[in-house]
Design a protein around this motif. Structure first.
Motif, PDB file in Angstrom:
ATOM      1  N   UNK A 203      31.095 -22.638 -70.340  1.00  0.00           N
ATOM      2  CA  UNK A 203      29.339 -22.904 -70.020  1.00  0.00           C
ATOM      3  C   UNK A 203      29.078 -23.305 -68.531  1.00  0.00           C
ATOM      4  N   UNK A 204      27.983 -23.182 -68.237  1.00  0.00           N
ATOM      5  CA  UNK A 204      27.570 -23.406 -66.746  1.00  0.00           C
ATOM      6  C   UNK A 204      28.048 -24.884 -66.351  1.00  0.00           C
ATOM      7  N   UNK A 305      28.943 -39.898 -67.263  1.00  0.00           N
ATOM      8  CA  UNK A 305      29.011 -39.296 -68.825  1.00  0.00           C
ATOM      9  C   UNK A 305      30.278 -38.544 -68.597  1.00  0.00           C
ATOM     10  N   UNK A 306      30.405 -37.768 -67.699  1.00  0.00           N
ATOM     11  CA  UNK A 306      31.840 -37.122 -67.555  1.00  0.00           C
ATOM     12  C   UNK A 306      32.217 -37.250 -66.143  1.00  0.00           C
ATOM     13  N   UNK A 307      33.523 -37.425 -66.114  1.00  0.00           N
ATOM     14  CA  UNK A 307      34.315 -37.377 -64.848  1.00  0.00           C
ATOM     15  C   UNK A 307      35.698 -36.771 -64.840  1.00  0.00           C
ATOM     16  N   UNK A 308      35.928 -36.282 -63.709  1.00  0.00           N
ATOM     17  CA  UNK A 308      37.461 -35.850 -63.476  1.00  0.00           C
ATOM     18  C   UNK A 308      38.089 -36.816 -62.637  1.00  0.00           C
ATOM     19  N   UNK A 327      23.483 -34.850 -64.378  1.00  0.00           N
ATOM     20  CA  UNK A 327      22.506 -34.164 -65.379  1.00  0.00           C
ATOM     21  C   UNK A 327      21.869 -32.841 -64.630  1.00  0.00           C
ATOM     22  N   UNK A 328      21.696 -32.888 -63.195  1.00  0.00           N
ATOM     23  CA  UNK A 328      20.723 -31.910 -62.597  1.00  0.00           C
ATOM     24  C   UNK A 328      21.657 -31.003 -62.200  1.00  0.00           C
ATOM     25  N   UNK A 329      22.829 -30.795 -62.458  1.00  0.00           N
ATOM     26  CA  UNK A 329      23.863 -29.874 -61.986  1.00  0.00           C
ATOM     27  C   UNK A 329      24.222 -30.238 -60.475  1.00  0.00           C
ATOM     28  N   UNK A 330      24.353 -31.178 -59.954  1.00  0.00           N
ATOM     29  CA  UNK A 330      24.847 -31.367 -58.578  1.00  0.00           C
ATOM     30  C   UNK A 330      26.034 -32.263 -58.629  1.00  0.00           C
TER      31      UNK A 330
END
Length: 425
Positions: A203-204, A305-308, A327-330
């Motif tokens: 996904x994007x 929410x999600x991290x590496x 959430x804004x894709x940054x």
């Protein structure tokens, strides 16, 4: 390491063996070491990114300072990739450091050494002989220094076609066919025959995390360098619900079974030193060849929410980097070691640690301005009670090593490094 430590000793009446210095102890350099020992040579190696344990396993002595190694070696052979760091590594100054009467071999890449300086060393008798099959300009030009009449009897030049033999081509065809059969059967195969994942199926949002993981790997290499130890292991923990989803069938992850983000992290970790040849297919293989242990895990995330969450462990320390995509894709790097910050992982970055007191950032900005270096963004991390801070400046121009050195000394920084992050995948 002092020069006196590099001189071997021989028993009374025993003839001292020839000393071989290998610059770059990767796959090919390691094989050269094995053959050098088989011929009774005393083998030394300079490679700050290979652990001492690997050198010990190969029976190779470690050189910590390249100049010391050059000054005592009878034969010098180069086996490193051509990168910004290694380009011109054997310049006129270092070639003058080589022991008088030594032999110099370059079968790695053109551009690693100053060919005109090699000619001068041959003409003056400082080098006994030179052999190479790679050149700064290929094909080799007619007026190349190594073709001049006064040195050509002490030079061996061949074309860079070592793989173009009947035996090599037959072996490659056999390996390709065997691996294809193994892959079709779903069995582990030794060499890569396809990408370890299908990027177009992501996904994007996952593609953004893939790009982030690569830049975390690049940051990891620079932070590992600060410990002055070779990388021994790395771990990648994927935290959050995004990474619990299945991306695709696991068949493309054989033989490593790593998720795409871990592979991208390894690519970034290795490409700083090994150049563009590091791709997604060979990054895990290269890590294994260099003795880097890889751990991968998943878990829950708290603040984001999600991290590496990645950690690089060297022989002398470790470094931790945490990144996320909003959430804004940054993309953001939100933690480096014990410091929380908000860093945009893009372009050129000046990263440094300093004593947390007034005036430091102002001095850095003034010095960058005097050098016509523009600051595009700024992130600061502070650790309460430590008296220390970590800063990351996004800048528009490259920093010279001289400017970095001046910043460290004049502003009294604890350390400073420049990082170039990637825009594409």
């Amino acid at each position: 390491m002092g020069q006196e430590e590099l001189h071997g000793t021989s028993a009374p009446g025993e003839e001292a063996s020839e000393r071989l210095l290998i610059i770059g102890l990767g796959k090919i350099g390691s094989q050269v070491a094995i053959r050098g020992r088989a011929f009774g040579m005393e083998v030394w190696a300079f490679d700050p990114y290979v652990s001492k344990s690997k050198m010990d396993n190969l029976g190779v002595n470690q050189v910590e300072n390249l100049e010391d190694g050059l000054a005592t070696a009878d034969v010098v052979t180069i086996h490193v990739p051509l990168t910004d760091e290694t380009k011109g590594m054997l310049d006129d100054r270092r070639i003058r450091t080589i022991k008088r009467g030594a032999y110099l071999i370059n079968c790695a890449r053109g551009g690693l050494l100053d060919e005109e300086a090699c000619y001068e060393a041959l003409r003056d008798g400082r080098l006994q002989g030179v052999a190479m099959d790679v050149y700064g300009e290929e094909p080799i030009r007619r007026d190349h220094p190594m073709l001049r009449e006064d040195v050509r009897n002490r030079v061996v030049l061949t074309p860079h076609i070592g793989a173009n033999t009947f035996e090599a081509q037959s072996a490659v065809a056999k390996i390709a066919a065997q691996n294809l059969l193994l892959a079709l059967r779903g069995e582990p195969y030794e060499h890569a025959v396809n990408l370890p994942f299908m990027k177009h199926r992501l996904s994007d949002q996952k593609k953004l995390f893939l790009a982030l993981a690569r830049n975390l790997g690049i940051l990891g290499t620079h932070l590992a360098d600060l410990t002055r130890g070779a990388i021994r292991s790395c771990s990648v923990v994927l935290r959050g619900p995004l990474f619990q989803e299945e991306d695709e069938p696991i068949r493309f992850e054989v033989p490593f079974r790593l998720k795409p983000y871990t592979v991208a992290f390894l690519k970034g970790l290795l490409e700083v030193r090994h150049g563009a040849e590091v791709n997604y297919m060979i990054a895990p293989l290269m890590a294994r060849e260099r003795g880097i242990e890889i751990e991968e895990g998943t878990g829950e995330s708290n603040t984001y929410r999600n991290v590496i969450d990645a950690t690089v462990v060297t022989e002398k320390g470790s470094a931790r980097i945490v990144g996320t995509v909003t959430e804004e894709g940054r993309q953001r790097v939100v933690r480096i070691n014990d410091y929380w910050l908000d860093l945009i992982p893009s372009g050129k970055i000046l990263l440094f640690q300093n004593h947390d007191r007034p005036g430091v950032i102002g001095k850095v900005g003034t010095m960058l301005g005097s050098a016509n270096v523009n600051i595009a963004n700024f992130a600061l991390g502070r650790k309460n009670g430590s008296g220390l801070a970590l800063a990351a400046l996004q800048i528009d121009q490259d920093l010279s090593e001289d400017l970095l050195k001046t910043l460290r000394e004049d502003v009294d920084l604890i350390w400073a490094t420049s990082v170039s992050l990637k825009e594409d995948l």
